[in-house]
Design a protein around this motif. Structure first.
Motif, PDB file in Angstrom:
ATOM      1  N   ASP A 200      31.334  53.329  10.215  1.00  0.00           N
ATOM      2  CA  ASP A 200      31.198  52.134   9.519  1.00  0.00           C
ATOM      3  C   ASP A 200      32.250  52.013   8.458  1.00  0.00           C
ATOM      4  N   ALA A 201      32.407  50.882   7.764  1.00  0.00           N
ATOM      5  CA  ALA A 201      33.631  50.615   6.835  1.00  0.00           C
ATOM      6  C   ALA A 201      33.223  51.565   5.759  1.00  0.00           C
ATOM      7  N   GLY A 202      32.049  52.135   5.273  1.00  0.00           N
ATOM      8  CA  GLY A 202      32.044  52.826   4.197  1.00  0.00           C
ATOM      9  C   GLY A 202      32.729  54.369   4.329  1.00  0.00           C
ATOM     10  N   TYR A 203      33.360  54.787   5.358  1.00  0.00           N
ATOM     11  CA  TYR A 203      33.871  55.981   5.549  1.00  0.00           C
ATOM     12  C   TYR A 203      35.317  56.079   5.540  1.00  0.00           C
ATOM     13  N   ASP A 204      35.881  57.055   4.887  1.00  0.00           N
ATOM     14  CA  ASP A 204      37.192  57.447   5.105  1.00  0.00           C
ATOM     15  C   ASP A 204      37.608  58.140   6.585  1.00  0.00           C
ATOM     16  N   ALA A 205      37.784  57.213   7.629  1.00  0.00           N
ATOM     17  CA  ALA A 205      37.984  57.729   8.783  1.00  0.00           C
ATOM     18  C   ALA A 205      39.224  58.443   9.042  1.00  0.00           C
ATOM     19  N   PRO A 206      40.551  58.309   8.717  1.00  0.00           N
ATOM     20  CA  PRO A 206      41.498  59.160   8.519  1.00  0.00           C
ATOM     21  C   PRO A 206      41.340  60.429   7.902  1.00  0.00           C
ATOM     22  N   ARG A 207      40.726  60.728   6.927  1.00  0.00           N
ATOM     23  CA  ARG A 207      40.437  61.740   6.223  1.00  0.00           C
ATOM     24  C   ARG A 207      39.392  62.585   7.049  1.00  0.00           C
ATOM     25  N   SER A 346      32.427  50.848  21.800  1.00  0.00           N
ATOM     26  CA  SER A 346      31.646  51.759  21.519  1.00  0.00           C
ATOM     27  C   SER A 346      31.301  51.396  20.010  1.00  0.00           C
ATOM     28  N   PHE A 347      31.978  50.809  19.205  1.00  0.00           N
ATOM     29  CA  PHE A 347      31.756  50.427  18.019  1.00  0.00           C
ATOM     30  C   PHE A 347      30.675  49.400  17.912  1.00  0.00           C
ATOM     31  N   LEU A 348      30.607  48.458  18.826  1.00  0.00           N
ATOM     32  CA  LEU A 348      29.524  47.512  18.648  1.00  0.00           C
ATOM     33  C   LEU A 348      28.263  48.082  19.259  1.00  0.00           C
ATOM     34  N   ARG A 349      28.192  49.278  19.882  1.00  0.00           N
ATOM     35  CA  ARG A 349      26.901  49.914  20.142  1.00  0.00           C
ATOM     36  C   ARG A 349      26.507  50.845  18.758  1.00  0.00           C
ATOM     37  N   ARG A 350      27.336  50.817  17.846  1.00  0.00           N
ATOM     38  CA  ARG A 350      26.978  51.634  16.764  1.00  0.00           C
ATOM     39  C   ARG A 350      25.757  50.896  16.038  1.00  0.00           C
TER      40      ARG A 350
END
Length: 491
Positions: A200-207, A346-350
């Protein structure tokens, strides 16, 4: 009843029995009390309101003292239980890919001043519906997602975040160990599609994608709508004036369509609830990193983490609200139309993981106990996860014991709460490996009227950090007074 269906029931019954035996083997101390507590959690009618009520269930043959003694003094082999969960049959996507979702769910303890290891947990929807920071125990939970409309997930791991922990670092280590267990269990083999991790948005996905580059995983995370990314690095062109060649391309401002350029791929899908869903993808976009927060101690030049940015818009919302676009970042590049559709679906399945959190808290009573020790909270958390795993294995064996006001559902479409209603009938067939309790007398306890001369220690509340930056609790000033402009406050 066909012979094939009988084979399915027989295999499901064998899987439930094997997992129950393995669960009992994972209970290293106070195993009988902990196993019967898990059975009482599964067989109790209705939602769990209090922890001590589970001692009244017929499956719990011991007293309430043994219940608390098992949680406070027991011991669970967490590593073995994690391997058992990784070896269970896992749901997969249409292409055979394993899709994992990671999220943090808090166990709120705002008034428990004697509980250690509490952190400020981000909550929303309390009071006036504002964002609040409430003390509690945050848990990072990872689960495998299913396809289609369902409220089932396969919970595989849970880690309690310590005060001051870096969420991205903890999640990275958690995912790394989980992928290693999946490989060891034969769930992923060379040549299979890479595991997709949805955040979700709370994570730093690129890192996180940069830290997991050596694993067969793809990272898909949500981005805020006010982010600014950078275009691919332009080719080097001779400049007679000299100077260092540019490291980043032009800006890609999410709120400015004039900076987007030409899309890599565009797809349109008709949905039942949202109308037409349009997804646009731009290739090889990356954030511009700076030497602060999590990257302050990074050795060498800062990396360029390229990926694909996806913008998802829908025609309408079922609630009638404003349909704002959703921005996603995928660690892969050169995305095709099939990749774009697979990512946003897949994101909607989250959001199925939110149904699991609601089941844990509202039905299984995960956050109901008022435990003082964080270690006891961890044992109770793993018992809840083990109980949910048994419900998932018992799905083919469950009978729909619906209420008069509920709609009928086929056996393979029962919700976890409806599978739990008939688990008591299955539990009598599988049996219990726990030994019978021995008669004993309760201890004398503290004499009536005597004072408690060992008061519990009060603990301060810390905070879980999203990016690893330093944190200090600001001092509270009286109303009507201005804070002094000290050097510490200016920094």
């Amino acid at each position: 009843m066909s012979l094939g269906y009988q084979d399915v029931l027989r295999d499901a019954f064998a899987e439930v029995s094997c997992f129950r035996a393995e669960l009992y083997a994972c209970l290293a101390a106070r195993g009988d009390a902990l196993f019967e507590l898990c059975d009482a959690l599964l067989c109790t009618d209705g939602p769990v309101r209090t922890l001590v009520d589970l001692a009244l269930a017929p499956e719990h043959r011991r007293g309430h003292g043994a219940l608390y003694d098992g949680l406070n003094q027991g011991r669970i082999d967490i590593a073995r239980l994690r391997r058992a969960l990784a070896g269970m049959p896992l749901p997969r996507a249409a292409d055979g890919r394993i899709v994992l979702a990671a999220d943090v769910s808090p166990w709120l303890r705002p008034d428990a001043n004697t509980c250690a290891d509490r952190s400020f947990c981000h909550t929303f929807g309390r009071g006036e519906g504002k964002h609040q920071m409430v003390p509690g125990w945050p848990y990072s939970i990872v689960a495998a997602l299913e396809t289609g409309r369902t409220s089932w997930t396969a919970v595989l791991d849970a880690v309690r975040l310590e005060p001051g922990a870096d969420v991205a670092a903890v999640t990275t280590a958690q995912l790394r160990e989980l992928v290693d267990r999946l490989v060891a269990a034969g769930q992923w083999k060379p040549g299979d599609p890479e595991v997709l991790v949805v955040l979700d948005a709370g994570y730093d996905a690129p890192r996180i994608a940069h830290l997991l580059t050596d694993l067969p995983v793809e990272i898909l995370g949500r981005l805020r709508s006010d982010r600014v990314m950078r275009q691919p690095t332009p080719p080097r062109v001779y400049d007679p004036k000299g100077g260092r060649p540019p490291k980043h391309g032009g800006e890609f401002v999410f709120g400015d369509p004039s900076t987007w350029g030409i899309e890599q791929a565009v797809t349109t899908t008709d949905t039942r609830l949202y109308g037409k869903a349009t997804a646009q993808a731009w290739d090889r976009l990356h954030p511009r990193l700076t030497r602060r927060a999590a990257w302050i101690d990074y050795d060498g030049p800062l990396p360029i983490i390229e990926g694909t940015v996806i913008r998802l818009t829908v025609q309408k919302l079922p609630s009638g609200g404003v349909n704002k676009p959703v921005w996603l970042w995928w660690s892969g590049t050169a995305a095709t139309e099939a990749d774009v559709d697979r990512c946003w679906q897949s994101f909607l399945r989250r959001f199925d993981l939110e149904h699991t959190f609601r089941l844990f808290k509202q039905t299984l009573g995960w956050t109901k106990p008022r435990l003082r020790s964080s270690e006891a909270a961890d044992r109770w958390t793993w018992l809840v996860i083990a109980a949910y795993a048994q419900l998932r294995l018992a799905r083919p064996l469950a009978i729909d014991l619906r209420r008069p006001w509920e709609k009928p559902a086929p056996p393979n479409r029962l919700t976890p709460a409806r599978v739990r209603r008939g688990f008591r009938n299955l539990c009598t067939k599988t049996g219990s490996p726990a030994s019978a309790p021995k008669p004993s007398r309760p201890g004398p306890g503290r004499p009536p009227g005597s004072k408690n001369r060992r008061p519990a220690t009060r603990h301060d509340v810390g905070r879980v950090l999203a990016t690893g930056e330093a944190y200090s609790r600001p001092a509270h000033h009286k109303k009507g007074t201005k804070p002094r402009r000290t050097e510490e406050r200016q920094t």
